[in-house]
Scaffold this active site. Structure first.
Site, mmCIF file in Angstrom:
data_model
loop_
_atom_site.group_PDB
_atom_site.id
_atom_site.type_symbol
_atom_site.label_atom_id
_atom_site.label_comp_id
_atom_site.label_asym_id
_atom_site.label_seq_id
_atom_site.Cartn_x
_atom_site.Cartn_y
_atom_site.Cartn_z
ATOM 1 N N GLU A 1 0.840 -1.191 0.000
ATOM 2 C CA GLU A 1 0.000 0.000 0.000
ATOM 3 C C GLU A 1 0.880 1.249 0.000
ATOM 4 O OE1 GLU A 1 -3.868 -0.355 2.413
ATOM 5 O OE2 GLU A 1 -2.352 -1.391 3.622
ATOM 6 N N TYR A 2 0.293 2.344 -0.469
ATOM 7 C CA TYR A 2 0.902 3.670 -0.379
ATOM 8 C C TYR A 2 2.231 3.788 -1.127
ATOM 9 C CZ TYR A 2 -2.450 3.410 3.432
ATOM 10 O OH TYR A 2 -3.586 3.183 4.185
#
Length: 305
Positions: A166-167
């Site tokens: 993620e991210y």
């Protein structure tokens, strides 16, 4: 119907910090041999801890009222990051000050859990810089990152690595978009580097759907995979046996006790072997924890401050 509760606060990825240089090849800090944990029957329980705000030692404060076994079997340090290295144009391992502090103080923050029989693994998460597990520019850069991970496990006496894609913000800093080969190269190299350690998959992001390339399927190289959406039931889309999967995911203090109890009951009735929890903090969460331990293990939880 269970209502999905979307993901964690991004404090770990956004904390101000100084890059902690990893001392490759350093000798591991070895912990004392783990004391035999009291036996329990039922799924493996996992606890993620946001170490920007909470102590890893909270994981060891919960036992089952019946028999005294640990409630949690795996503690996850959340989280290290994969950052972008302008020199190599690839991902590099990064620890914010809170993660670095846990690692530097392994004797007091990690070893006490291991001595109770609890495994401690390090989660690695994107950091908005374009570097991720799925866009290494070459097999060599993927292998270099795998070595940074395995050297960290060795140096600090950890029990494994958890991947959370993620991210990453693929494309930032001129980085490439996810490709088919990177995660396969990374996981293959990491498993070769640490054959006896845990590799787990937080089943989210481009990497989670790119597990096969060039005739190599890395599915069997994972020990566990789990659902990333708290308060919901979702079987991870990876061909591992039920004993290694957690379709249930709860946020302690965020998922209702009735939902946690239902997810635990379903875990047992459908024969799955893992139960995932997130955001164990320093408060007395006996009621929240007991909500799932009753159905997982037939016992309330006991909290020892």
């Amino acid at each position: 119907m269970f209502t999905p509760v979307r993901r964690r606060i991004r404090t770990a990825a956004l904390a101000l910090s100084t890059i902690a240089a990893l001392a490759l090849g350093a000798t591991a800090t070895s912990g004392a041999a783990a004391a035999p944990a009291a036996a329990k029957q039922g799924p493996t329980s996992v606890a993620y801890v946001e170490v920007n705000n909470n102590s890893m030692l909270n994981v060891g404060k919960y036992t089952l009222s019946n028999g005294g076994a640990n409630v949690f079997d795996i503690a996850v340090i959340f989280a290290a990051n994969i950052n972008y290295d302008a020199g190599t144009k690839a991902g590099t391992l990064y620890f914010n000050p809170n993660v670095q502090s846990v690692l530097d103080n392994a004797a007091t923050q990690i070893r006490p859990l291991q001595q109770k029989g609890i495994k401690v693994v390090l989660s690695v998460l994107g950091n908005h810089q374009g570097a991720g597990f799925a866009n290494f520019p070459s097999q060599q850069t993927a292998s270099t990152f795998a070595k940074q991970l395995s050297d960290t496990v060795t140096k600090y006496g950890l029990d494994g690595i958890d991947f959370d894609d993620e991210y990453a913000d693929y494309g930032n800093n001129g980085t490439g978009q996810p490709n088919a080969s990177s995660f396969v190269y990374l996981v293959s190299a990491l498993r070769a580097n640490m054959p006896g350690k845990i590799i787990s998959l937080y089943n989210i992001g481009p990497a989670a759907s790119r597990l096969s390339y060039g005739g190599v399927d890395v599915t069997s190289k994972f020990d566990y995979a789990w659902n990333p959406y708290y308060g919901s039931w979702q079987v991870p889309g990876i061909a591992l046996p039920k004993s290694k999967l957690s379709p249930a995911a709860v946020q302690i203090g965020g998922t209702s006790q009735s939902t946690a109890a239902s997810l635990a009951a379903r875990t047992v009735s459908e024969g799955y072997g893992v139960f995932l929890t997130y955001n164990l903090d320093g408060a007395d969460r006996t009621a929240d924890v007991s909500a799932f331990t009753r159905n997982l293990y037939g016992s309330d939880a006991h909290y020892t401050p």
